[in-house]
Design a protein around this motif. Structure first.
Motif, PDB file in Angstrom:
ATOM      1  N   LYS A 126       0.723  -1.184  -0.068  1.00  0.00           N
ATOM      2  CA  LYS A 126       0.049   0.068   0.192  1.00  0.00           C
ATOM      3  C   LYS A 126       0.669   1.186  -0.149  1.00  0.00           C
ATOM      4  CE  LYS A 126      -3.957  -2.130   2.363  1.00  0.00           C
ATOM      5  NZ  LYS A 126      -4.572  -2.267   3.735  1.00  0.00           N
ATOM      6  N   ASP A 127       1.968   1.228   0.518  1.00  0.00           N
ATOM      7  CA  ASP A 127       3.115   2.337   0.550  1.00  0.00           C
ATOM      8  C   ASP A 127       3.902   2.589  -0.613  1.00  0.00           C
ATOM      9  OD1 ASP A 127       3.775   4.473   2.182  1.00  0.00           O
ATOM     10  OD2 ASP A 127       5.388   3.603   3.099  1.00  0.00           O
ATOM     11  N   GLY A 128       3.550   1.874  -1.448  1.00  0.00           N
ATOM     12  CA  GLY A 128       4.341   1.972  -2.712  1.00  0.00           C
ATOM     13  C   GLY A 128       5.596   0.794  -3.006  1.00  0.00           C
ATOM     14  N   ILE A 129       5.784  -0.218  -2.172  1.00  0.00           N
ATOM     15  CA  ILE A 129       7.004  -0.972  -2.647  1.00  0.00           C
ATOM     16  C   ILE A 129       6.474  -1.959  -3.677  1.00  0.00           C
ATOM     17  CG2 ILE A 129       8.204  -2.796  -1.495  1.00  0.00           C
ATOM     18  CD1 ILE A 129       9.056  -0.111  -0.443  1.00  0.00           C
ATOM     19  N   ASN A 130       7.347  -2.166  -4.631  1.00  0.00           N
ATOM     20  CA  ASN A 130       6.782  -2.993  -5.539  1.00  0.00           C
ATOM     21  C   ASN A 130       7.771  -4.266  -5.602  1.00  0.00           C
ATOM     22  OD1 ASN A 130       4.789  -1.133  -6.933  1.00  0.00           O
ATOM     23  ND2 ASN A 130       6.457   0.198  -7.248  1.00  0.00           N
ATOM     24  N   ILE A 131       7.320  -5.184  -6.729  1.00  0.00           N
ATOM     25  CA  ILE A 131       8.118  -6.371  -6.690  1.00  0.00           C
ATOM     26  C   ILE A 131       9.321  -5.840  -7.462  1.00  0.00           C
ATOM     27  CG2 ILE A 131       8.423  -8.341  -8.337  1.00  0.00           C
ATOM     28  CD1 ILE A 131       5.274  -8.931  -8.270  1.00  0.00           C
ATOM     29  N   GLY A 132      10.613  -6.544  -6.860  1.00  0.00           N
ATOM     30  CA  GLY A 132      11.982  -6.314  -7.222  1.00  0.00           C
ATOM     31  C   GLY A 132      12.444  -4.987  -6.561  1.00  0.00           C
ATOM     32  N   ASP A 133      11.766  -4.150  -5.831  1.00  0.00           N
ATOM     33  CA  ASP A 133      12.426  -3.124  -4.948  1.00  0.00           C
ATOM     34  C   ASP A 133      13.410  -3.691  -3.922  1.00  0.00           C
ATOM     35  OD1 ASP A 133      10.871  -1.000  -6.383  1.00  0.00           O
ATOM     36  OD2 ASP A 133       9.525  -0.775  -4.755  1.00  0.00           O
ATOM     37  N   PRO A 146       5.182 -12.667  -5.959  1.00  0.00           N
ATOM     38  CA  PRO A 146       6.403 -12.705  -6.243  1.00  0.00           C
ATOM     39  C   PRO A 146       6.774 -14.085  -7.351  1.00  0.00           C
ATOM     40  CG  PRO A 146       6.357 -12.734  -3.908  1.00  0.00           C
ATOM     41  CD  PRO A 146       5.019 -12.526  -4.598  1.00  0.00           C
ATOM     42  N   LYS A 147       7.709 -13.791  -8.137  1.00  0.00           N
ATOM     43  CA  LYS A 147       7.860 -14.729  -9.120  1.00  0.00           C
ATOM     44  C   LYS A 147       9.330 -15.527  -8.775  1.00  0.00           C
ATOM     45  CE  LYS A 147       5.489 -12.486 -12.939  1.00  0.00           C
ATOM     46  NZ  LYS A 147       5.204 -11.227 -12.222  1.00  0.00           N
ATOM     47  N   PRO A 148       9.501 -16.946  -9.088  1.00  0.00           N
ATOM     48  CA  PRO A 148      10.733 -17.653  -9.056  1.00  0.00           C
ATOM     49  C   PRO A 148      11.997 -16.804  -9.424  1.00  0.00           C
ATOM     50  CG  PRO A 148       9.012 -19.032  -9.810  1.00  0.00           C
ATOM     51  CD  PRO A 148       8.528 -17.809  -9.939  1.00  0.00           C
ATOM     52  N   SER A 149      11.770 -15.808 -10.357  1.00  0.00           N
ATOM     53  CA  SER A 149      12.920 -15.330 -10.946  1.00  0.00           C
ATOM     54  C   SER A 149      13.323 -14.057  -9.996  1.00  0.00           C
ATOM     55  CB  SER A 149      12.626 -14.754 -12.433  1.00  0.00           C
ATOM     56  OG  SER A 149      11.411 -13.815 -12.627  1.00  0.00           O
ATOM     57  N   ASN A 150      12.520 -13.644  -9.384  1.00  0.00           N
ATOM     58  CA  ASN A 150      12.684 -12.631  -8.272  1.00  0.00           C
ATOM     59  C   ASN A 150      13.788 -12.700  -7.569  1.00  0.00           C
ATOM     60  OD1 ASN A 150       9.044 -11.934  -8.281  1.00  0.00           O
ATOM     61  ND2 ASN A 150      10.674 -10.459  -9.325  1.00  0.00           N
ATOM     62  N   PHE A 151      14.560 -11.871  -7.129  1.00  0.00           N
ATOM     63  CA  PHE A 151      15.798 -11.921  -6.134  1.00  0.00           C
ATOM     64  C   PHE A 151      15.136 -11.828  -4.689  1.00  0.00           C
ATOM     65  CE2 PHE A 151      18.597 -10.057  -9.264  1.00  0.00           C
ATOM     66  CZ  PHE A 151      19.341 -11.242  -9.457  1.00  0.00           C
ATOM     67  N   ALA A 152      15.426 -13.028  -3.855  1.00  0.00           N
ATOM     68  CA  ALA A 152      14.861 -12.897  -2.426  1.00  0.00           C
ATOM     69  C   ALA A 152      15.800 -11.746  -1.646  1.00  0.00           C
ATOM     70  CB  ALA A 152      14.994 -14.362  -1.688  1.00  0.00           C
ATOM     71  N   TYR A 153      17.033 -11.948  -1.766  1.00  0.00           N
ATOM     72  CA  TYR A 153      17.910 -11.006  -0.954  1.00  0.00           C
ATOM     73  C   TYR A 153      19.110 -10.800  -1.792  1.00  0.00           C
ATOM     74  CZ  TYR A 153      20.300 -15.358  -0.110  1.00  0.00           C
ATOM     75  OH  TYR A 153      21.104 -16.664  -0.017  1.00  0.00           O
TER      76      TYR A 153
END
Length: 108
Positions: A12-19, A99-106
């Motif tokens: 809700k605060d604007g954090i998106n996938i991959g940020d 989240p997708k498997p291709s996204n970085f976790a950390y």
């Protein structure tokens, strides 16, 4: 459920996938909740040693340009600060981002 609440508020605060979100927090249950919340929001967490000096944390911020940071410490650089809020037991927080498997976790 606690991490779902925080993940929902991040979205809700604007954090998106991959940020990228810094995680400069003491070892505690709140640390684990923050890790799960960041991951559930689809973002990438940057673990930072709690004993690291502020100037080194600022260097990491400049290198990675994380969008926000979970911390209890005072920071000197311009970054949105989050704290792990208390569990409010809201019913069914909405997590619209998947989240997708291709996204970085950390990033280390």
């Amino acid at each position: 459920q606690w991490s779902d609440e925080i993940a929902s508020s991040l979205i809700k605060d604007g954090i998106n996938i991959g940020d990228c979100i810094g995680l400069w927090y003491h070892r505690s249950i709140e640390l684990h909740v923050a890790v799960l919340a960041i991951t559930k929001a689809g973002a990438t967490y940057i673990p930072i040693d709690v004993d690291m000096p502020i100037d080194r944390v600022e260097n990491i911020y400049n290198d990675i340009s994380f969008k926000a940071i979970f911390t209890e410490k005072q920071i000197t650089f311009n970054c949105k600060i989050y704290k792990v809020t208390e569990f409010k037991n809201k019913e069914n927080p909405i997590l619209p981002q998947k989240p997708k498997p291709s996204n970085f976790a950390y990033i280390l």
